[in-house]
Design an enzyme around this catalytic site. Structure first.
Site, PDB file in Angstrom:
ATOM      1  N   CYS A  52      70.113 -69.816   5.842  1.00  0.00           N
ATOM      2  CA  CYS A  52      71.355 -70.301   5.301  1.00  0.00           C
ATOM      3  C   CYS A  52      72.375 -68.998   4.849  1.00  0.00           C
ATOM      4  CB  CYS A  52      71.459 -71.343   4.374  1.00  0.00           C
ATOM      5  SG  CYS A  52      70.874 -71.081   2.654  1.00  0.00           S
ATOM      6  N   CYS A  55      71.275 -66.641   0.034  1.00  0.00           N
ATOM      7  CA  CYS A  55      70.379 -65.762  -0.897  1.00  0.00           C
ATOM      8  C   CYS A  55      70.795 -64.374  -0.598  1.00  0.00           C
ATOM      9  CB  CYS A  55      69.166 -66.433  -1.070  1.00  0.00           C
ATOM     10  SG  CYS A  55      68.296 -65.941   0.761  1.00  0.00           S
ATOM     11  N   CYS A 152      78.523 -71.839   5.794  1.00  0.00           N
ATOM     12  CA  CYS A 152      79.461 -72.351   4.753  1.00  0.00           C
ATOM     13  C   CYS A 152      79.890 -73.739   5.252  1.00  0.00           C
ATOM     14  CB  CYS A 152      80.666 -71.644   4.690  1.00  0.00           C
ATOM     15  SG  CYS A 152      82.070 -72.290   3.737  1.00  0.00           S
ATOM     16  N   VAL A 260      51.347 -59.136   6.107  1.00  0.00           N
ATOM     17  CA  VAL A 260      52.869 -59.472   5.706  1.00  0.00           C
ATOM     18  C   VAL A 260      53.933 -58.436   6.064  1.00  0.00           C
ATOM     19  CG1 VAL A 260      54.356 -60.247   4.011  1.00  0.00           C
ATOM     20  CG2 VAL A 260      52.415 -61.740   4.652  1.00  0.00           C
ATOM     21  N   MET A 261      54.689 -58.413   6.732  1.00  0.00           N
ATOM     22  CA  MET A 261      55.750 -57.435   7.230  1.00  0.00           C
ATOM     23  C   MET A 261      56.960 -57.951   6.771  1.00  0.00           C
ATOM     24  SD  MET A 261      54.070 -54.740   8.263  1.00  0.00           S
ATOM     25  CE  MET A 261      55.446 -53.835   8.792  1.00  0.00           C
ATOM     26  N   ALA A 798      79.984 -81.567  -1.663  1.00  0.00           N
ATOM     27  CA  ALA A 798      79.377 -82.894  -1.743  1.00  0.00           C
ATOM     28  C   ALA A 798      79.722 -83.978  -0.594  1.00  0.00           C
ATOM     29  CB  ALA A 798      80.066 -83.515  -3.050  1.00  0.00           C
ATOM     30  N   MET A1039      84.590 -79.971  -6.329  1.00  0.00           N
ATOM     31  CA  MET A1039      83.365 -79.917  -5.379  1.00  0.00           C
ATOM     32  C   MET A1039      83.968 -79.039  -4.333  1.00  0.00           C
ATOM     33  SD  MET A1039      83.729 -83.646  -3.596  1.00  0.00           S
ATOM     34  CE  MET A1039      84.826 -84.513  -4.434  1.00  0.00           C
ATOM     35  N   GLN A1195      91.265 -77.338   3.194  1.00  0.00           N
ATOM     36  CA  GLN A1195      90.793 -78.740   3.458  1.00  0.00           C
ATOM     37  C   GLN A1195      90.828 -79.230   5.021  1.00  0.00           C
ATOM     38  OE1 GLN A1195      89.083 -80.939   1.107  1.00  0.00           O
ATOM     39  NE2 GLN A1195      88.840 -78.773   0.432  1.00  0.00           N
ATOM     40  N   GLU A1262      89.877 -85.888   3.947  1.00  0.00           N
ATOM     41  CA  GLU A1262      89.242 -86.481   5.118  1.00  0.00           C
ATOM     42  C   GLU A1262      89.941 -86.507   6.509  1.00  0.00           C
ATOM     43  OE1 GLU A1262      86.444 -89.921   2.764  1.00  0.00           O
ATOM     44  OE2 GLU A1262      88.985 -89.893   2.843  1.00  0.00           O
TER      45      GLU A1262
HETATM   46  C1  FAD Z   1      65.454 -67.997   9.802  1.00  0.00           C
HETATM   47  C2  FAD Z   1      64.765 -67.635  10.969  1.00  0.00           C
HETATM   48  C3  FAD Z   1      65.299 -67.494  12.181  1.00  0.00           C
HETATM   49  C4  FAD Z   1      64.717 -66.942  13.371  1.00  0.00           C
HETATM   50  N1  FAD Z   1      65.218 -66.826  14.589  1.00  0.00           N
HETATM   51  C5  FAD Z   1      64.290 -66.446  15.663  1.00  0.00           C
HETATM   52  C6  FAD Z   1      65.133 -66.504  16.848  1.00  0.00           C
HETATM   53  O1  FAD Z   1      66.124 -66.712  17.046  1.00  0.00           O
HETATM   54  N2  FAD Z   1      64.040 -65.912  17.995  1.00  0.00           N
HETATM   55  C7  FAD Z   1      62.960 -65.336  17.591  1.00  0.00           C
HETATM   56  O2  FAD Z   1      62.276 -65.014  18.815  1.00  0.00           O
HETATM   57  N3  FAD Z   1      62.266 -65.453  16.454  1.00  0.00           N
HETATM   58  C8  FAD Z   1      63.078 -65.929  15.507  1.00  0.00           C
HETATM   59  N4  FAD Z   1      62.563 -66.113  14.216  1.00  0.00           N
HETATM   60  C9  FAD Z   1      61.138 -65.525  14.072  1.00  0.00           C
HETATM   61  C10 FAD Z   1      61.052 -64.234  13.553  1.00  0.00           C
HETATM   62  O3  FAD Z   1      61.505 -63.325  14.423  1.00  0.00           O
HETATM   63  C11 FAD Z   1      59.661 -63.823  13.523  1.00  0.00           C
HETATM   64  O4  FAD Z   1      59.091 -64.787  12.267  1.00  0.00           O
HETATM   65  C12 FAD Z   1      59.335 -62.461  13.352  1.00  0.00           C
HETATM   66  O5  FAD Z   1      59.531 -61.595  14.230  1.00  0.00           O
HETATM   67  C13 FAD Z   1      57.876 -62.060  12.491  1.00  0.00           C
HETATM   68  O6  FAD Z   1      57.989 -60.887  11.944  1.00  0.00           O
HETATM   69  P1  FAD Z   1      57.478 -60.478  10.595  1.00  0.00           P
HETATM   70  O7  FAD Z   1      57.423 -59.029  10.422  1.00  0.00           O
HETATM   71  O8  FAD Z   1      58.314 -61.298   9.774  1.00  0.00           O
HETATM   72  O9  FAD Z   1      55.966 -61.301  10.594  1.00  0.00           O
HETATM   73  P2  FAD Z   1      55.458 -61.748   9.239  1.00  0.00           P
HETATM   74  O10 FAD Z   1      55.760 -63.145   8.635  1.00  0.00           O
HETATM   75  O11 FAD Z   1      55.129 -60.633   7.981  1.00  0.00           O
HETATM   76  O12 FAD Z   1      53.704 -62.087   9.926  1.00  0.00           O
HETATM   77  C14 FAD Z   1      53.575 -62.771  10.890  1.00  0.00           C
HETATM   78  C15 FAD Z   1      52.393 -62.800  11.518  1.00  0.00           C
HETATM   79  O13 FAD Z   1      52.388 -61.502  12.202  1.00  0.00           O
HETATM   80  C16 FAD Z   1      51.061 -60.837  11.788  1.00  0.00           C
HETATM   81  N5  FAD Z   1      51.277 -59.328  12.134  1.00  0.00           N
HETATM   82  C17 FAD Z   1      52.368 -58.632  11.640  1.00  0.00           C
HETATM   83  N6  FAD Z   1      52.240 -57.310  12.015  1.00  0.00           N
HETATM   84  C18 FAD Z   1      51.215 -57.342  12.561  1.00  0.00           C
HETATM   85  C19 FAD Z   1      50.850 -56.094  13.384  1.00  0.00           C
HETATM   86  N7  FAD Z   1      51.358 -55.062  13.145  1.00  0.00           N
HETATM   87  N8  FAD Z   1      49.475 -56.315  13.873  1.00  0.00           N
HETATM   88  C20 FAD Z   1      48.784 -57.555  13.999  1.00  0.00           C
HETATM   89  N9  FAD Z   1      49.206 -58.851  13.135  1.00  0.00           N
HETATM   90  C21 FAD Z   1      50.326 -58.433  12.541  1.00  0.00           C
HETATM   91  C22 FAD Z   1      50.568 -61.103  10.562  1.00  0.00           C
HETATM   92  O14 FAD Z   1      49.354 -61.081  10.186  1.00  0.00           O
HETATM   93  C23 FAD Z   1      51.158 -62.609  10.524  1.00  0.00           C
HETATM   94  O15 FAD Z   1      50.185 -63.626  10.967  1.00  0.00           O
HETATM   95  C24 FAD Z   1      63.228 -66.291  13.143  1.00  0.00           C
HETATM   96  C25 FAD Z   1      62.735 -66.654  11.940  1.00  0.00           C
HETATM   97  C26 FAD Z   1      63.495 -67.016  10.907  1.00  0.00           C
HETATM   98  C27 FAD Z   1      62.840 -67.120   9.542  1.00  0.00           C
HETATM   99  S1  FES Z   2      79.566 -73.666   1.454  1.00  0.00           S
HETATM  100 FE1  FES Z   2      81.200 -72.143   1.393  1.00  0.00          FE
HETATM  101  S2  FES Z   2      82.640 -72.741  -0.014  1.00  0.00           S
HETATM  102 FE2  FES Z   2      81.308 -74.076  -0.016  1.00  0.00          FE
HETATM  103  S1  FES Z   3      68.556 -67.876   3.578  1.00  0.00           S
HETATM  104 FE1  FES Z   3      69.048 -69.994   2.737  1.00  0.00          FE
HETATM  105  S2  FES Z   3      68.385 -69.705   0.712  1.00  0.00           S
HETATM  106 FE2  FES Z   3      67.595 -67.953   1.802  1.00  0.00          FE
END
Ligand code: FAD
Ligand code: FES
Ligand code: FES
Length: 1330
Positions: A52, A55, A152, A260-261, A798, A1039, A1195, A1262
């Site tokens: 969203c 944050c 929004c 975790v990346m 709301a 609201m 609105q 509305e």
């Molecule tokens: C809100 C949201 C929207 C998204 N929209 C899309 C979208 O439209 N299309 C899409 O394709 N994806 C989408 N994603 C997914 C996102 O692209 C993947 O979650 C992301 O690419 C994972 O990368 P990360 O670095 O965050 O992985 P992390 O969460 O940090 O790690 C994921 C996994 O990868 C492993 N890992 C990471 N790096 C390595 C490495 N170098 N070698 C071995 N293992 C590794 C980790 O061990 C873990 O298991 C979305 C995600 C979110 C949260």
């Molecule tokens: S959510 Fe954007 S102004 Fe209310």
């Molecule tokens: S993207 Fe919704 S609270 Fe972080």
């Protein structure tokens, strides 16, 4: 934060201040750290999962290798603090404040009226701020991209975009005086309309004023030799090595520990699925994972590079090398532009994307099609693994061994004769996982159309990225021609089969998309072959495919100037900024969960039913009570007062007592010292059930079993049965409308504080109806209402969802506070909020219409069924409102309607902006559309023929004048240049086979006020203090709709003092008792009159003082009045209209008056994928004389976009056992910036007066939501144009929402028609059709 073993000290900066954390817990995300630890509550939590943007913060890092500082936006909710060592974080508080200096971004979004409830505003500000840090003069594309991941729910985005647009170089033209003509292309503005804001008063952006990167961090990065860091929390440890060798050793020893990346996969798993990883390895500081190595054949890209970095690299290389070598790079650029939001791409890593192996990963199909490979390392050594069909072996699984680490990814150059393309279709155009996504590559023998090599991969077609290998085999070594391709389609159809109950549903659509994408690829390949002169035929012009336009143009907002004789000081009628907009934009505005914790405060987490219909045989809280921090578990037995809430003769359990009637029903609650502990406690409570037979989920099932909430309603006028015998034609139709989640950005939030004596409670609640919450809490605790005070400062949206449901949640929270005698806070997580609190009622309707050859509708008969869910809530009132609007704008002499609220085993549905009217009217307008199609005439003509004219009477015998309805209609047609554009759209449709344009113009007549007369009253309390400052309190709640701003305007006019002297602090039941809900678009009407009354009383009391000393000033009058013992405090009261509706007699006066409007929208539809853009919307509304045009236009636009969401994209999906699947922004799509009409013009009807409301204004909260249906009908019009090419004419069913899936399938293209349809009933669908 408690620790079990010592760790390192985490060091980073927040807003220029150093933060050192001795006991950093790897489970702590930056968002909770900011809000709870640092008390920086400007950064908001809207979803917790990256979906969203509420944050959004800026993260800055110094890169010693390049000696550069990078700034990027990120979602704090997914950012582990342990990942931030050495980084600088900037939050909304760090860039400006009302106490010192507001930042230009904050100022412009606020002053452009881009902040209503304000909950999204800090996130918007930070997204834009980060863009400006990197590019001080962005273009519109940059802005749209930067804001694409920020939702929004209030504004409709246009004002936010317009505020941000002021940073662009070329922004002075309105470009919007009709056909896109404006200053830039010669249009003239001799009579400039008044603007909503004056950009000349904006402070200039001065990049030198920005916070600098902390020198200490710079030195730290330059001087210190990086060391391995480890952090240990309550349940998790975190190790961050610095060398590849160490990383490999760690991974070998802990193969199950994730790397975790970006944390965009692991983070949501931990948060939403309760996955626990005792150890996390962060390779973030291992340089080898970030390298880029060039070779003659391509480029090795470090697996740790973020997707944003990969995209910039690809862009650089695409510019550097000839096009034929960079086909794959270009395809990746395109796909990366569509993947997630900027915030996600800034942190998500390439390696993470590959190894996450999502079934609908966007990159994996194109990497695989492009013959990429990965280089992996483990203790066994290095190896290269091709990214092909053997790489993805199962759901989120790859062929790599758990201990293997991807070091880099090889992306090859393409060769001459090679072409790579990507195609994707998603539920929302941007920031949405794809429904189906694909990468395709073909390589031709030199100078020939014979295919040497081809690869086609899809995502979204099963558990893994899949290769269409057989299809490729049918193409390879053959000439690329019609014969080969038509065979390929057939093979593809057989090759990529999905079972009818496949997870994710949309089976027919997904299969048809595979064909469409191959077809699109075919068109692109043919075009390429023509360009390279391999083939020489001329492409038929109609077959061309171009991308849909996307740039949002400045819109027009026309409103009436105040009269020239109005005093400068009088703010009524002027476009005054929302009074809290600046505090909202700086993050200073306080929402319920921003309140600092009370000593000893507990947090409450709910335990909900996992069964739809069952007896509760036991609640076992023993495990939960053993968990750290858990203090108590609250069940129905703990309720000291009433355990049920009663309405319309039905009882609703506050907490389930012996039986549950839906999944998500609240059974008990866990209170603990922290949110996390309460959540873990809730997970640990075990409820045992004994299933009860035959749960009812769908309207069909309810009707079959006669499961209704009584009373059912009916209404009629004339003799419908007789009329059907006399008409030229009778037509019958049906339509379904899905429900709609409120998706207020601030979830349900409350804080209950026992005062400590005589069972007195203070409640701070985000509610539209404080009195209802007060009553409910008092009743549940068994205490008089005078012991409960309910305070509402503001709500983060709301939309009807914070009335009844909030009162029940507050009752539970108060019971917990009463039992533990401690303050208790309850803030629902987004998923729980969506699961528990219900939505807009889904509706199924049938109609029969009788009409003449000339288009006159003489008879109509409607039957509506709503899916009310498991409790009655306001469902009967919604069913009534549906019938009151059966006529919309049409004078149908014989009209009949019946409506029933079906009782089902789904979560109880509730009020939502429009309260049944948006459902009712869609059916009516669909019927009118059918009549037009039956007669083969344009729909707008049928609308005109049947519209009310002059003095009119509704079907409930209410007299009104339709004059302004017709004025709106005519003005809308003129402003929209309807006739000329209709012709242009028809011409476009003749010229294009795969693209169709559709137009519609829709009227509305919307009744304002409550039919329940007592709800129309209001009161206010106005105090004048001795220094002349004025405190206004009234019964309305803020609201985002700007009621406090308008009340300030009213008080200012009545007391004849500037608005700056007037303050509105909150709404509370101890200042203004017995309030009515802020709803029914009636808040300003009622409370405005009450405030006016109070101010007039005070003004009158001051008269003798004024007469004695006419020159004043105000402060002197007040001081004199005090010494003359004149009361400076007054209560105002407004009795409200005496409205009623007699359902026995079927007549009444349920409304005070009508708000009228008309809206014209035009869309362009890609028939092959169902994707569409709203090209233009012109909306004319009669709101009398607006008290505040900027608030009212806000609105209007916000409601329109919410309606657009309702009718074209928002889909609630339930599992066959009644569990809501769509519990967050990743699964449930509300409109985003990409959905704003490219030209969006609003006109307030001039010269309109309304004797029934304050200062001749009209209610507007509305009404215009329904006008979002103009986009639905425009899509339907475009679909009709596509169908006519297949010889299909006449009425057809298009249910709401008209999603890409429904629109595409309704187009009935020969290609997509190839997909076989499974017989309903022959399989168990993935989702219910409720
Ligand atoms: C809100 C949201 C929207 C998204 N929209 C899309 C979208 O439209 N299309 C899409 O394709 N994806 C989408 N994603 C997914 C996102 O692209 C993947 O979650 C992301 O690419 C994972 O990368 P990360 O670095 O965050 O992985 P992390 O969460 O940090 O790690 C994921 C996994 O990868 C492993 N890992 C990471 N790096 C390595 C490495 N170098 N070698 C071995 N293992 C590794 C980790 O061990 C873990 O298991 C979305 C995600 C979110 C949260
Ligand atoms: S959510 Fe954007 S102004 Fe209310
Ligand atoms: S993207 Fe919704 S609270 Fe972080």
């Amino acid at each position: 934060m408690s620790t079990s073993q010592p760790g390192d000290i985490l060091c980073f900066f927040i807003n220029g201040k150093k933060v050192t954390e001795q006991h950093a817990d790897p489970e702590t995300m930056l968002l909770s750290f900011l809000r709870e630890k640092m008390r920086l509550t400007g950064t908001k939590s809207g979803c917790g999962g990256g979906g969203c943007g509420a944050c959004t913060v800026m993260v800055s890092r110094y890169q010693p290798a390049t000696k550069t500082i990078i700034h990027f936006s990120a979602n704090a909710c997914l950012l582990p603090i342990c990942q931030l060592h050495g980084a600088a974080v900037t939050t909304v508080e760090g860039i400006g404040s009302t106490k010192t200096r507001i930042h230009p971004v904050q100022e412009r979004i606020a002053k452009a009226h881009g902040s209503q409830c304000g909950f999204c505003t800090p996130g918007m500000v930070m997204a834009m701020y980060t863009l400006l840090r990197n590019k001080p003069q962005p273009n519109m594309e940059d802005i749209q991209e930067a804001l694409a991941g920020n939702l929004c729910r209030c504004t409709g985005y246009r004002p936010i975009v317009d505020g941000c647009r002021t940073f662009c170089e070329e922004t002075n033209c309105c470009k919007a005086n009709g056909s896109g003509n404006g200053c830039l292309n010669g249009g003239s503005h001799t009579d400039e309309p008044e603007r909503l804001f004056d950009k000349d008063e904006f402070v200039q952006l001065d990049p030198t004023q920005e916070l600098i990167f902390p020198p200490e961090l710079l030195l730290m990065a330059e001087r210190e030799t990086p060391q391995t860091l480890s952090f240990h929390g309550e349940r998790m440890s975190w190790i961050s090595p610095v060398s590849l060798q160490e990383l490999v050793q760690l991974k070998t020893r802990n193969p199950k520990a994730p790397l975790v990346m970006g944390n965009t996969n692991i983070g949501p798993d931990i948060k939403f699925k309760g996955v626990l990883h005792p150890l996390i390895i962060s390779p973030f500081r291992v340089k080898e994972l970030f390298g880029v190595t060039h070779t003659p054949k391509g480029v090795w890209v470090g697996a740790g590079c973020s997707l944003a970095e990969v995209r910039s690299l690809m862009e650089k290389l695409a510019a550097q090398f000839p096009q034929e070598k960079t086909e794959l790079f270009r395809a990746l650029i395109q796909q990366l532009g569509n993947l997630g939001s900027v915030q996600i791409r800034n942190v998500a890593s390439l390696g993470g994307q590959i190894i996450s192996a999502y079934p609908n990963s966007d990159l994996n199909p194109v990497l695989a099609a492009g013959k990429c490979k990965v280089s992996v390392i483990s203790e066994g050594g290095r190896r290269e693994v091709p990214l092909d069909q053997d790489f993805f072996v199962g759901f989120c699984k790859t062929v790599l061994k758990p201990e293997e680490i991807i070091v880099s990814v090889f992306i090859p150059f393409t060769r001459k004769g090679e072409l790579v393309r990507v195609f994707r279709q998603a539920p929302r155009k941007e920031t949405s996982f794809a429904t189906v996504t694909s990468g395709m590559r073909v390589f031709f023998c030199e100078g020939s159309r014979v295919v040497q090599d081809v690869s086609v991969y899809y995502g979204g077609m099963g558990a893994t990225t899949v290769s269409a290998a057989k299809t490729c085999a049918a193409i390879v070594s053959r000439p690329w021609d019609d014969e080969t391709l038509s065979r390929a389609y057939d093979v593809l159809l057989d090759e990529l089969v999905l079972p009818p109950s496949a997870p994710g549903g949309k089976v027919e659509f997904r299969r048809s998309l595979t064909l469409s994408f191959l077809f699109k690829f075919n068109l692109e390949v043919l075009q390429k072959l023509r360009e390279t002169k391999v083939i020489t035929d001329e492409p038929p012009a109609r077959m061309k495919i171009q991308p849909l336009p996307r740039e949002i143009q400045p819109g027009l907002q026309e409103f009436q100037h105040v009269s020239s004789d109005q005093s400068e000081q009088d703010p009524v009628g002027r476009p005054i900024m929302h009074r809290s907009a600046l505090s909202q934009a700086t993050g200073e505005a306080v929402y319920c969960d921003d309140m600092p914790p009370i000593d000893g405060e507990l947090f409450l987490s709910l335990v909900t039913s996992a069964r739809a219909h069952a007896k509760i045989t036991g609640i076992d809280a023993s495990e939960a009570l053993k968990l750290p921090g858990v203090v108590d578990v609250i069940t129905a037995k703990d309720i000291p007062g009433k355990k049920v809430r009663a309405s319309f003769g039905y009882d609703e359990d506050v907490l389930a007592q012996s039986e549950v009637s839906c999944v998500g029903q609240m059974v008990c609650a866990v209170v603990a010292d922290t949110r996390e502990h309460a959540k873990r406690g809730a997970y640990a409570v075990k409820i045992s059930y004994e299933d009860l037979p035959d749960p009812i989920f769908t309207i069909e099932e309810a009707v079959e079993k006669a499961s209704y909430f009584e009373p059912r309603r009916k209404i009629w006028r004339g003799d419908v049965t007789e009329a059907f015998k006399t008409v030229d034609h009778v037509h019958e139709g049906r339509i379904k409308l899905g429900g709609q989640e409120h998706f207020y950005m601030e979830t349900q939030s409350m804080l209950a504080i026992p005062v400590g004596e005589e069972t007195e409670f203070n409640l701070y609640v985000s509610t539209q109806w404080p009195t209802l919450t007060q009553d409910a809490v008092a009743e549940t605790l068994g205490i008089p209402a005078n012991r409960v005070t309910c305070h509402v400062k503001r709500m983060g949206g709301a939309f009807g969802g914070k009335v009844t449901k909030t009162s029940i949640l507050a009752s539970i929270t108060a019971v917990a506070a009463w039992k533990t005698n401690r303050a208790v806070r309850c803030v629902l997580e987004r998923g729980d909020d969506m699961l528990i609190t219900g939505a807009r009622h889904p509706v199924q309707a049938t109609y029969k219409v009788g009409f003449m050859n000339d288009g006159r509708i003489l008879a109509a008969d409607f039957e509506y069924f709503t899916n009310a869910g498991n409790t009655i809530d306001e469902s009967v009132l919604v069913a009534e409102k549906i019938l009151l609007h059966l006529d919309n704008a049409y004078d149908i002499p014989n009209l009949r309607g019946r409506s029933a609220a079906c009782r089902t085993h789904l979560p109880s549905n509730t009020a939502f902006r429009g309260f049944g009217v948006p459902q009712s009217l869609l059916v009516v307008e669909n019927m009118v559309n059918d009549v037009a199609m039956k007669l083969g005439r344009p729909a707008h003509q049928i609308r005109e023929i049947n519209m009310y004219r002059g003095p009119s009477v509704t079907h409930y015998n209410f007299a009104f004048s339709a004059e302004n309805l017709l004025r709106c209609w005519d003005e809308c047609k003129a402003k929209a240049e309807f006739d000329a554009r209709r012709r242009a759209a028809d011409h476009f449709n003749q010229q294009n086979r795969w693209r169709k344009r559709g137009m519609s113009i829709i009227p509305i007549k919307y009744g304002i006020a409550f039919a329940e007369s007592f709800l129309n009253q209001a009161a206010a309390l106005v105090h004048i203090y001795k220094d002349g400052s004025v405190l206004v309190t009234h019964g309305g709640t803020e609201m985002g709709q700007g009621i406090h701003t308008k009340m300030q305007q009213v008080a200012s006019r009545e007391l004849n003092i500037p608005p700056s002297k007037i303050y509105i602090s909150e709404t509370s039941t101890n200042t203004v008792p017995n309030t009515c809900p802020s709803a029914a678009s009636f808040g300003t009407d009622a409370n405005g009159m009450a405030v006016q009354n109070a101010c007039q009383i005070l003004h009158q009391r001051l008269k003798p003082i004024r007469e004695k000393n006419p020159k004043g000033p105000w402060e002197k009058w007040i001081n004199d009045a005090f010494f003359e013992k004149i009361s400076l405090s007054a209560t105002g009261f407004y009795r409200g209209h005496d409205l009623y509706m007699d359902w026995e007699k079927m007549e009444g006066q349920p409304y005070a008056y009508y708000t009228f409007g008309a809206c014209c929208s035009e869309v362009e539809l890609d028939c092959l994928s169902g994707d569409y853009r709203t090209l233009r919307t012109d909306l004319v509304v009669d709101i009398g004389r607006s008290v505040n045009p900027s608030v009212d236009i806000g609105q209007i636009e916000g409601a329109f976009i919410q309606g657009l969401g309702l009718y074209t994209m928002e889909e609630l999906k339930f599992s066959p056992s009644g569990l809501l699947y769509t519990r967050g922004p990743s699964q449930y799509k509300i409109p985003a910036v990409c959905d704003v009409p490219l030209h969006f013009n609003i006109y307030l009807l001039p010269d309109s007066h309304n004797p029934h409301a304050i200062y001749s204004s009209k209610g507007i909260g509305e009404p215009t939501l329904f006008l979002g249906s103009s986009v639905f009908f425009a899509i339907k019009d475009a679909v009709a144009a596509a169908r006519s090419e297949s010889g299909l004419v006449g009425p057809f069913t298009l249910n709401s929402p008209a999603t890409p899936e429904k629109a595409c399938l309704a187009c009935a293209l020969p290609l997509t028609q190839k997909v076989p349809v499974s017989k309903p009933g022959s399989f168990k669908p993935w989702a219910l059709d409720i």
